[in-house]
Scaffold this active site. Structure first.
Site, PDB file in Angstrom:
ATOM      1  N   HIS A 161      12.562  25.852  -7.927  1.00  0.00           N
ATOM      2  CA  HIS A 161      12.229  27.268  -8.106  1.00  0.00           C
ATOM      3  C   HIS A 161      13.170  27.974  -9.083  1.00  0.00           C
ATOM      4  O   HIS A 161      12.874  29.096  -9.502  1.00  0.00           O
ATOM      5  CB  HIS A 161      12.282  28.006  -6.762  1.00  0.00           C
ATOM      6  CG  HIS A 161      11.238  27.567  -5.788  1.00  0.00           C
ATOM      7  ND1 HIS A 161       9.892  27.502  -6.110  1.00  0.00           N
ATOM      8  CD2 HIS A 161      11.336  27.154  -4.496  1.00  0.00           C
ATOM      9  CE1 HIS A 161       9.214  27.069  -5.053  1.00  0.00           C
ATOM     10  NE2 HIS A 161      10.063  26.849  -4.070  1.00  0.00           N
ATOM     11  N   ASP A 189       6.195  18.831  -3.556  1.00  0.00           N
ATOM     12  CA  ASP A 189       6.640  19.837  -2.598  1.00  0.00           C
ATOM     13  C   ASP A 189       5.461  20.738  -2.226  1.00  0.00           C
ATOM     14  O   ASP A 189       4.529  20.913  -3.020  1.00  0.00           O
ATOM     15  CB  ASP A 189       7.745  20.674  -3.248  1.00  0.00           C
ATOM     16  CG  ASP A 189       8.519  21.535  -2.268  1.00  0.00           C
ATOM     17  OD1 ASP A 189       9.629  21.141  -1.874  1.00  0.00           O
ATOM     18  OD2 ASP A 189       8.023  22.623  -1.903  1.00  0.00           O
ATOM     19  N   HIS A 222       5.529  23.838  -2.034  1.00  0.00           N
ATOM     20  CA  HIS A 222       5.618  25.024  -2.879  1.00  0.00           C
ATOM     21  C   HIS A 222       5.613  24.621  -4.351  1.00  0.00           C
ATOM     22  O   HIS A 222       6.228  23.621  -4.729  1.00  0.00           O
ATOM     23  CB  HIS A 222       6.903  25.807  -2.566  1.00  0.00           C
ATOM     24  CG  HIS A 222       7.037  26.177  -1.128  1.00  0.00           C
ATOM     25  ND1 HIS A 222       7.844  25.473  -0.243  1.00  0.00           N
ATOM     26  CD2 HIS A 222       6.445  27.157  -0.415  1.00  0.00           C
ATOM     27  CE1 HIS A 222       7.753  26.025   0.957  1.00  0.00           C
ATOM     28  NE2 HIS A 222       6.903  27.044   0.881  1.00  0.00           N
ATOM     29  N   ASP A 243       7.965  19.091   2.543  1.00  0.00           N
ATOM     30  CA  ASP A 243       7.503  20.191   3.380  1.00  0.00           C
ATOM     31  C   ASP A 243       5.988  20.344   3.392  1.00  0.00           C
ATOM     32  O   ASP A 243       5.457  21.273   4.007  1.00  0.00           O
ATOM     33  CB  ASP A 243       8.177  21.514   2.999  1.00  0.00           C
ATOM     34  CG  ASP A 243       8.297  21.720   1.503  1.00  0.00           C
ATOM     35  OD1 ASP A 243       7.755  20.895   0.741  1.00  0.00           O
ATOM     36  OD2 ASP A 243       8.946  22.695   1.090  1.00  0.00           O
TER      37      ASP A 243
END
Length: 309
Positions: free
Chosen positions: A125, A162, A164, A246
């Site tokens: 990120h 991931d 995200h 995740d």
């Protein structure tokens, strides 16, 4: 030729406060599972500190120094609504980036077949000049730029599974024709980027968003239809995996339903392309994964697959 595991105890000293999901226990869970006898053949090494010059291939020096200067002498300082620093954060971030760089060194010089970097904080990120989403330096991006600058890798492919979307990695390479960024992720979900229409200036960004509730069958179809053929056609000299776990069905920060077998499958498919295109050169860096049990089991499955060559 074997698989290299890279870690560092400094990554345990980064703490964002009681109850935060991105906590030191994540690394402890990974360390414990990789102490099992089945992993005795792993090569193991500690992550060096990343040189500022290596980080600055991605992040401006002013930004790096701002992160260093924000380090508190004690307690915590908030960087954004869900990211904070403690006295050990900057050192952990240097080791996390340094581990990714060292993994590239060892893989590109063929000292090992592939590598898994079990460090934190994660990185995908982190924008060029903005920390966010638990991330300070973009480890996968730093590793890709290192491979290009030091080893002359003409093309690097990054695959991010991931839950995200790796907004930072996508933006960093948006206009770079030599680095392909591909991602499966849940949408809508943090950080809100990652639609199919986001393709980069050279059509080298490939997003395959998934919906809440999707499981391994949809994930595998997205990989087989949208992502794996593109990576294969790109013919990378190195494959980097942003390995977030995740998207597992047990994880509290996502709503996908992957299981360990899905990570085994994805890892094997990426390794097959690596074997075909770049002599099996694969570097995997830990991103998310916040349920300790599923994180440990997923990492064990992922690393076991890497060890199979």
């Amino acid at each position: 030729m074997t698989t290299l595991l890279i870690s560092h105890p400094a990554c345990l000293a980064h703490d964002m406060g009681e109850g935060h999901p991105e906590r030191p226990d994540r690394i402890r869970a990974v360390d414990r599972v990789l102490e099992n006898e089945v992993f005795q053949m792993l090569a193991r090494d500690v992550a060096p500190r990343a040189e500022i010059a290596a980080i600055s291939r991605v992040h401006p020096v002013d930004y790096i120094e701002a992160i260093r200067s924000a380090t508190p002498a004690q307690g915590h300082v908030a960087i954004d609504q869900d990211t904070s620093m403690c006295p050990g954060t900057f050192e952990a971030a240097l080791r996390s980036a340094g581990g990714a760089i060292f993994a590239v060194d060892e893989v590109m010089t063929r000292k090992v077949r592939n590598a898994f970097v079990a460090t934190r904080p994660p990185g995908h990120h982190a924008e060029m000049a903005t920390p966010m989403g638990f991330c300070f330096f973009n480890n996968a991006a730093i590793a890709a730029r290192h491979a290009r600058a030091v080893y002359g890798a003409e093309r690097v492919a990054i695959m991010d599974f991931d839950v995200h979307h790796g907004n930072g990695t996508q933006h960093i390479f948006w206009s770079d024709p030599n680095v392909m960024y591909t991602s499966t992720h849940e949408m809508p979900n943090y950080p809100g980027t990652g639609s199919i229409s986001e393709r980069g200036e050279h059509d080298q960004i490939v997003n395959a968003p998934l919906r809440a509730g999707d499981g391994g069958d949809v994930f595998r179809e997205a990989m087989e239809v949208a992502i794996l053929p593109r990576i294969d056609d790109f013919a990378p000299d190195l494959i980097i995996i942003s390995a977030g776990f995740d998207a597992h069905r047990r994880d509290p920060l996502g709503n996908l339903n992957l299981v360990e077998a899905d990570y085994v499958w994805a890892t094997r498919k990426l390794m097959e392309i690596g074997q075909k295109r770049c002599g099996g050169r694969v570097v995997s860096v830990l991103e998310g994964g916040y349920d300790l049990e599923s994180l440990a089991r997923s990492v064990a499955a992922h690393v076991t697959t890497l060890m199979e060559g």
